[in-house]
Scaffold this active site. Structure first.
Site, PDB file in Angstrom:
ATOM      1  N   LYS A  72      -4.714  -1.299  16.103  1.00 40.29           N
ATOM      2  CA  LYS A  72      -5.379  -0.452  15.121  1.00 40.29           C
ATOM      3  C   LYS A  72      -6.518   0.354  15.755  1.00 40.29           C
ATOM      4  O   LYS A  72      -6.849   1.450  15.294  1.00 40.29           O
ATOM      5  CB  LYS A  72      -5.877  -1.304  13.951  1.00 40.29           C
ATOM      6  CG  LYS A  72      -4.747  -1.897  13.111  1.00 40.29           C
ATOM      7  CD  LYS A  72      -3.828  -0.812  12.541  1.00 40.29           C
ATOM      8  CE  LYS A  72      -2.785  -1.360  11.607  1.00 40.29           C
ATOM      9  NZ  LYS A  72      -1.929  -0.307  11.014  1.00 40.29           N
ATOM     10  N   ASP A 128      13.342   3.824  10.407  1.00 41.83           N
ATOM     11  CA  ASP A 128      12.835   2.676  11.152  1.00 41.83           C
ATOM     12  C   ASP A 128      11.966   3.254  12.260  1.00 41.83           C
ATOM     13  O   ASP A 128      12.475   3.887  13.192  1.00 41.83           O
ATOM     14  CB  ASP A 128      13.996   1.872  11.739  1.00 41.83           C
ATOM     15  CG  ASP A 128      13.544   0.681  12.573  1.00 41.83           C
ATOM     16  OD1 ASP A 128      12.332   0.569  12.873  1.00 41.83           O
ATOM     17  OD2 ASP A 128      14.406  -0.132  12.957  1.00 41.83           O
ATOM     18  N   LEU A 184       0.817  -1.213   0.000  1.00 41.72           N
ATOM     19  CA  LEU A 184       0.000   0.000   0.000  1.00 41.72           C
ATOM     20  C   LEU A 184       0.852   1.264   0.000  1.00 41.72           C
ATOM     21  O   LEU A 184       0.493   2.258  -0.638  1.00 41.72           O
ATOM     22  CB  LEU A 184      -0.922   0.002   1.223  1.00 41.72           C
ATOM     23  CG  LEU A 184      -2.117  -0.946   1.166  1.00 41.72           C
ATOM     24  CD1 LEU A 184      -2.763  -1.072   2.543  1.00 41.72           C
ATOM     25  CD2 LEU A 184      -3.145  -0.470   0.143  1.00 41.72           C
ATOM     26  N   TYR A 219      -2.855  -7.206  16.984  1.00 40.80           N
ATOM     27  CA  TYR A 219      -3.049  -6.399  15.781  1.00 40.80           C
ATOM     28  C   TYR A 219      -4.322  -5.561  15.862  1.00 40.80           C
ATOM     29  O   TYR A 219      -4.300  -4.342  15.656  1.00 40.80           O
ATOM     30  CB  TYR A 219      -3.086  -7.287  14.535  1.00 40.80           C
ATOM     31  CG  TYR A 219      -3.248  -6.480  13.265  1.00 40.80           C
ATOM     32  CD1 TYR A 219      -2.153  -5.857  12.668  1.00 40.80           C
ATOM     33  CD2 TYR A 219      -4.499  -6.322  12.662  1.00 40.80           C
ATOM     34  CE1 TYR A 219      -2.295  -5.096  11.525  1.00 40.80           C
ATOM     35  CE2 TYR A 219      -4.649  -5.570  11.513  1.00 40.80           C
ATOM     36  CZ  TYR A 219      -3.544  -4.957  10.943  1.00 40.80           C
ATOM     37  OH  TYR A 219      -3.695  -4.193   9.806  1.00 40.80           O
ATOM     38  N   ASN A 222       2.109   4.782   7.322  1.00 41.87           N
ATOM     39  CA  ASN A 222       1.665   3.527   6.721  1.00 41.87           C
ATOM     40  C   ASN A 222       2.374   2.302   7.288  1.00 41.87           C
ATOM     41  O   ASN A 222       1.812   1.205   7.285  1.00 41.87           O
ATOM     42  CB  ASN A 222       1.888   3.593   5.205  1.00 41.87           C
ATOM     43  CG  ASN A 222       1.709   2.250   4.537  1.00 41.87           C
ATOM     44  OD1 ASN A 222       0.596   1.747   4.401  1.00 41.87           O
ATOM     45  ND2 ASN A 222       2.818   1.648   4.106  1.00 41.87           N
ATOM     46  N   THR A 266      -1.638  -7.953   0.476  1.00 42.53           N
ATOM     47  CA  THR A 266      -0.272  -7.456   0.653  1.00 42.53           C
ATOM     48  C   THR A 266       0.551  -8.515   1.375  1.00 42.53           C
ATOM     49  O   THR A 266       0.030  -9.546   1.815  1.00 42.53           O
ATOM     50  CB  THR A 266      -0.249  -6.156   1.483  1.00 42.53           C
ATOM     51  OG1 THR A 266      -0.662  -6.452   2.828  1.00 42.53           O
ATOM     52  CG2 THR A 266      -1.155  -5.083   0.896  1.00 42.53           C
TER      53      THR A 266
END
Length: 231
Positions: free
Chosen positions: A160, A53, A13, A156, A80, A189
């Site tokens: 988010k 990084d 992305l 995860y 991103n 991805t």
């Protein structure tokens, strides 16, 4: 000329977003940990490479200094860079797993945003886009009719969710900067082993759309290609 930094921009992305924004006339800084891959992506796109990084404070500060010396300001920041996390059943996720995932997906965004705030404030129409996920929406994850309901990832998903709240807090604290979170949808991805139903071109659409909203666009929101995300 609009100056734009995209983290994690050497593939997926991030790379597609960089491609689209270069085409739109932006001077794009391709941010990547791996210098060889980042340089190759920048050459391919006609962009500039900056090594960054997001888990390393010194690396982030060096990247900010590079952009300051090179451009003097930053108009658009796309946070991103992200990782998929441990991929373990909920009961097997450890505190160390959580720390690793949050170090990139949450703390990394804060590190980058903090370092680049002075450059964003030097812009006449600064914009920040934080790439979140529908898996970060508690409402979506609680709805049996949605695909998010069937994906249970403690580290995860919660990272988010945290990113959306972080976006909201920055938006309130810095009303002159447009801060928004986006959900690219289930995009194929490296993050998910290319299992997503969207192409990177489809997934990048909402990132690009929110990157070019300008000074009068929305702020503090969470959007996908259809509009505001259920929250």
């Amino acid at each position: 000329m609009t100056t734009t930094l995209i983290t994690g921009a050497n593939k997926g992305l991030g790379l597609e977003t960089a491609r689209r924004l270069v085409k739109a006339g932006h001077t794009v800084y391709v941010g990547a940990r791996d210098a060889e891959r980042g340089q190759a992506a920048a050459v391919e796109l006609g962009a500039r490479f900056v090594q960054i990084d997001v888990t390393d404070g010194d690396s982030v500060e060096a990247a900010a200094e590079f952009v300051r010396a090179d451009a003097g300001r930053l108009d658009v920041l796309v946070n991103n860079a992200g990782i998929a996390g441990a991929g373990k059943p909920v009961g097997e996720v450890t505190g160390a797993d959580m720390q690793t995932t949050y170090d990139t997906n949450v703390f990394g965004v804060v590190r980058v945003t903090h370092a680049f705030l002075p450059l964003l404030e030097a812009s006449v129409a600064p914009v920040v886009v934080n790439v979140s996920s529908g898996l970060g929406s508690p409402a979506a994850c609680a709805d049996p009719g949605r695909i998010e309901f069937h994906v249970t990832l403690l580290d995860y998903n919660s990272s988010k969710t945290a990113l959306v709240m972080i976006t909201s807090q920055y938006a309130k604290a810095y009303p002159a900067i447009r801060f928004n979170a986006v959900d690219p949808g289930y995009t194929a991805t490296d993050l998910n082993g290319h299992q997503g139903s969207n192409t990177v071109e489809e997934g990048a659409e909402i990132i690009v759309r929110m990157a070019v909203i300008g000074a009068h666009g929305p702020t503090g929101g969470f959007f996908d290609k259809a509009g505001p995300v259920v929250w």
